[in-house]
Design an enzyme around this catalytic site. Sequence first.
Site, PDB file in Angstrom:
ATOM      1  N   SER A 144     -40.240   4.075  47.499  1.00 24.25           N
ATOM      2  CA  SER A 144     -40.473   5.380  48.123  1.00 24.25           C
ATOM      3  C   SER A 144     -39.693   6.449  47.373  1.00 24.25           C
ATOM      4  CB  SER A 144     -40.016   5.351  49.587  1.00 24.25           C
ATOM      5  OG  SER A 144     -39.986   6.653  50.132  1.00 24.25           O
ATOM      6  N   TYR A 157     -33.452   3.662  55.484  1.00 26.50           N
ATOM      7  CA  TYR A 157     -34.654   3.472  54.688  1.00 26.50           C
ATOM      8  C   TYR A 157     -34.418   3.882  53.235  1.00 26.50           C
ATOM      9  CZ  TYR A 157     -39.630   3.597  53.450  1.00 26.50           C
ATOM     10  OH  TYR A 157     -40.854   3.383  52.858  1.00 26.50           O
TER      11      TYR A 157
END
Length: 246
Positions: A144, A157
């Site tokens: 990501s 995350y």
Amino acid sequence: MGSLEGRLALVTGASRGIGYATARALAREGAHVIAVARTIGGLEELDDAIKKETGQSATLVPMDLTDMPAIDRLGGAINDRWGKLDILVANAGALGTISPVAHVEAKVFDEVIDINIKSTWRLIRSVEPLLLKSDAGRALVLSSSVAHTARAFWGPYAASKAALEVLVRVWAEEQEKTALKVNSVDPGGTRTAMRARAFPGEDPATLPKPADVAEKLIRLCSPELDVTGKLFKVREDRFVDYRLPE
């Protein structure tokens, strides 16, 4: 005949989103798909879609990726049945909660680390020998953009994806003299359930569909690919060499 005819592909998080779309795209190109996910219904829907599109079945593996011994057994089962693995798409991931670092519950932090880091490492350990038995092993690990931006409230995350990319880069370095090519993938904003949870006010119609991402990932699974240790940015349709100079 598809570009991946006769290849064997393992896809995690295959019951929805990018994993689901990638599994279907791999099957359309002729690969036999081993689909891993927790949601049995989603896996069955995937199998139905693959049968309808290709006339072939997928191998469905209902499994929770926090079950580390199960990941260990997966490699052995693949070896016993097929003796090798050509493609790994490590797509499964956990978002956790969007909140200040100090407010994240311990169980949430642990889940994100377990799924995004530990299970991927365990998966690498389980299937690396199988990928090395392939004439052209290919491994894609979904990351990501937050791995590079340190965005506020995305602590677990972002940290997990940053660690994941380093792990993948190390793995790629270790395999540099083999036929195995290993790369990370930044899909960018995509119309998925995870994205909707992270950005509830966003109009999903403004985002690419998972199938759009999947079509670009197919090229990275090709035996002709000659790139390793890099980050593929789907939105930009290019590889980025992010290795730091010595």
